[in-house]
Write an enzyme that holds these catalytic residues in place. Structure first.
Site, PDB file in Angstrom:
ATOM      1  N   ILE A  44     -12.695  -5.389   7.312  1.00 36.05           N
ATOM      2  CA  ILE A  44     -11.814  -4.225   7.362  1.00 36.05           C
ATOM      3  C   ILE A  44     -12.295  -3.169   6.359  1.00 36.05           C
ATOM      4  CG2 ILE A  44      -9.748  -5.284   8.328  1.00 36.05           C
ATOM      5  CD1 ILE A  44      -8.796  -5.766   5.412  1.00 36.05           C
ATOM      6  N   LYS A  81     -12.887   0.194   4.464  1.00 37.89           N
ATOM      7  CA  LYS A  81     -12.045   1.377   4.322  1.00 37.89           C
ATOM      8  C   LYS A  81     -12.910   2.631   4.253  1.00 37.89           C
ATOM      9  CE  LYS A  81      -9.670   3.975   0.773  1.00 37.89           C
ATOM     10  NZ  LYS A  81      -9.341   4.011  -0.665  1.00 37.89           N
ATOM     11  N   SER A  82     -12.514   3.662   4.994  1.00 36.66           N
ATOM     12  CA  SER A  82     -13.075   4.991   4.795  1.00 36.66           C
ATOM     13  C   SER A  82     -12.075   6.019   5.297  1.00 36.66           C
ATOM     14  CB  SER A  82     -14.408   5.181   5.530  1.00 36.66           C
ATOM     15  OG  SER A  82     -14.884   6.501   5.300  1.00 36.66           O
ATOM     16  N   VAL A  83     -11.937   7.097   4.558  1.00 38.15           N
ATOM     17  CA  VAL A  83     -11.068   8.199   4.988  1.00 38.15           C
ATOM     18  C   VAL A  83     -11.867   9.270   5.718  1.00 38.15           C
ATOM     19  CG1 VAL A  83      -9.450   7.771   3.106  1.00 38.15           C
ATOM     20  CG2 VAL A  83     -11.294   9.437   2.788  1.00 38.15           C
ATOM     21  N   TYR A  93       0.822  -1.216   0.000  1.00 39.47           N
ATOM     22  CA  TYR A  93       0.000   0.000   0.000  1.00 39.47           C
ATOM     23  C   TYR A  93       0.855   1.265   0.000  1.00 39.47           C
ATOM     24  CZ  TYR A  93      -3.633  -3.280   1.619  1.00 39.47           C
ATOM     25  OH  TYR A  93      -4.489  -4.347   1.762  1.00 39.47           O
ATOM     26  N   ASN A 114     -19.294   2.686  10.278  1.00 42.42           N
ATOM     27  CA  ASN A 114     -18.867   1.324   9.985  1.00 42.42           C
ATOM     28  C   ASN A 114     -18.530   0.526  11.245  1.00 42.42           C
ATOM     29  OD1 ASN A 114     -19.124   1.862   7.262  1.00 42.42           O
ATOM     30  ND2 ASN A 114     -16.942   2.194   6.916  1.00 42.42           N
ATOM     31  N   ARG A 163     -17.997   8.294   8.438  1.00 43.43           N
ATOM     32  CA  ARG A 163     -18.186   6.957   7.878  1.00 43.43           C
ATOM     33  C   ARG A 163     -17.459   5.905   8.718  1.00 43.43           C
ATOM     34  NH1 ARG A 163     -19.143   7.432   2.236  1.00 43.43           N
ATOM     35  NH2 ARG A 163     -20.888   8.910   2.006  1.00 43.43           N
TER      36      ARG A 163
END
Length: 290
Positions: free
Chosen positions: A243, A245-247, A59, A255, A251
Site C-alpha cells: 500500500i 502512499k503518494s499524494v 489517520y 507505483n 507517482r
C-alpha cells in the site's frame, strides 16, 4: 493469484485470502494525508486504476475518503464491488462494545454499507483487548458489514495469543516491511498459518530508495524503471500486498505500473540481502493510536 487487466501498462494481481475473498495486491495508503486533501488524492488514485484504498480511524481522514468514494459513485450498488476499502479500529476503542460503536461511526464517515476489511490497528500488549475486540469483529462479519478480518503490527506472539483466545487466525497481518526491515520470522509464521502479509512503508518512507550503496539505482537502470518500482516489484514477487502512499498523481500511476518487468533471480537475491536491524516506524510492543 489471478490477473486482471487495469490500464494500458499494468495488470494488477488479486491475492486470494484464507477466507475466500480476493484483495488487489497494490493499494493506496493514506497515512498522514489531511482529511481535506484525502478526497482529491483518492479520486486521483481511482482515476489511475487503483481498486484498493487503505485507511484507518487513527489517520483522521475517513470522511475525506468517504467523500471521494461517493463522488466516484462507488458507495452503493454494483459499483461498490469495484473497490476494496480497508479501515482500522482506533486502539483506544478496542473492546467489544466500544469496537461496535466505533464501527458505526466509521462506516458512516466512509458512506458505505460495508467495508472489505476491518483491522485491529496495534496489538497493545500493555493493554490487551484483542480477544474481546475480535468477538465484535466476528459479529460485524456475520452481519455482512465486514468481509475480511485482519490485524496490523501483530508479531507471532500476538497472533498466537489471539488464536488462543478466539480459535481464529486473521486473514491478513499488515506490518512494516521493506528491503532493510524484512521481518522474516513474522512473515514465515504468517505463511505457516495461512495469514497473508501486507506491507506498509514498503520503501521505508523513501529511505530504501538509496539502499545498498546504489544497488537499487543500478537495478532500476537495467530495467529502465524507477527505484521505487524496483522495490515495489520485489514485494510483488514475494507475494506481499503493498500500500505505497503518494499524494501525487504521477507517482500513483508509477507505483501501480509494476507488471511490465521482472527482477532477475540475482537482482531479487541482492535485495533480499539488504535486510537490517532498524525499522522506520513504531515498535508494536509499545505503540498505539490513542
Amino acid at each position: 493469484m489471478t490477473l486482471e487487466s487495469k490500464g494500458q501498462n499494468s495488470a494488477v494481481l488479486d491475492i486470494a485470502l484464507s477466507d475466500g475473498n480476493h484483495i488487489p495486491q497494490v493499494g493506496l495508503g493514506i497515512l498522514r494525508v489531511s482529511d481535506e486533501e484525502t478526497t482529491p488524492v483518492v479520486l486521483n488514485a481511482l482515476e489511475a486504476g487503483y481498486r484498493h484504498i487503505d485507511g484507518a480511524a487513527g489517520y483522521g481522514n475517513e470522511a475525506g475518503m468517504g467523500r471521494a468514494l461517493a463522488e466516484a459513485g462507488l458507495t452503493r450498488g454494483d459499483a461498490r464491488g469495484r473497490v476494496w476499502v480497508t479501515t482500522k479500529l482506533r486502539d483506544s476503542e478496542q473492546g467489544h462494545d466500544a469496537a461496535l460503536r466505533a464501527f458505526d461511526r466509521q462506516i458512516g464517515l466512509l458512506q458505505l454499507d460495508y467495508v472489505d476489511m476491518y483491522m485491529i490497528h496495534w496489538p497493545t500488549p500493555f493493554d490487551w483487548r484483542s480477544g474481546e475486540t475480535w468477538t465484535a469483529f466476528r459479529e460485524l462479519k456475520e452481519q455482512g458489514r465486514v468481509r475480511t478480518l485482519g490485524v496490523c503490527n501483530f508479531l507471532p506472539e500476538h497472533l498466537e495469543r489471539l488464536h488462543r483466545e478466539t480459535g481464529e487466525w486473521p486473514a491478513v497481518d499488515q506490518i512494516e516491511l521493506h528491503p532493510t526491515w524484512q521481518q522474516r520470522d513474522t512473515v514465515a509464521f504468517c505463511r505457516e498459518h495461512g495469514i497473508t502479509v501486507e506491507a506498509y512503508s514498503p520503501m521505508a518512507r523513501g529511505a530504501d530508495l538509496q539502499a545498498g550503496h546504489g544497488l537499487i539505482s543500478r537495478i532500476a537502470g537495467e530495467h529502465g524503471v524507477s527505484e521505487a518500482q524496483v522495490i515495489l516489484r520485489w514485494h510483488i514477487e514475494n507475494g506481499t500486498i503493498i500500500i505505497p502512499k503518494s499524494v501525487h498523481a504521477d507517482r500513483q500511476r508509477e507505483n501501480l505500473d509494476l507488471f511490465g518487468f521482472a527482477l532477475t533471480q540475482s537482482e531479487h537475491a541482492a535485495i533480499d540481502g539488504l535486510d537490517g536491524p532498524v525499522r522506520a516506524g513504531h515498535d508494536p510492543q509499545t505503540f498505539s493510536y490513542a
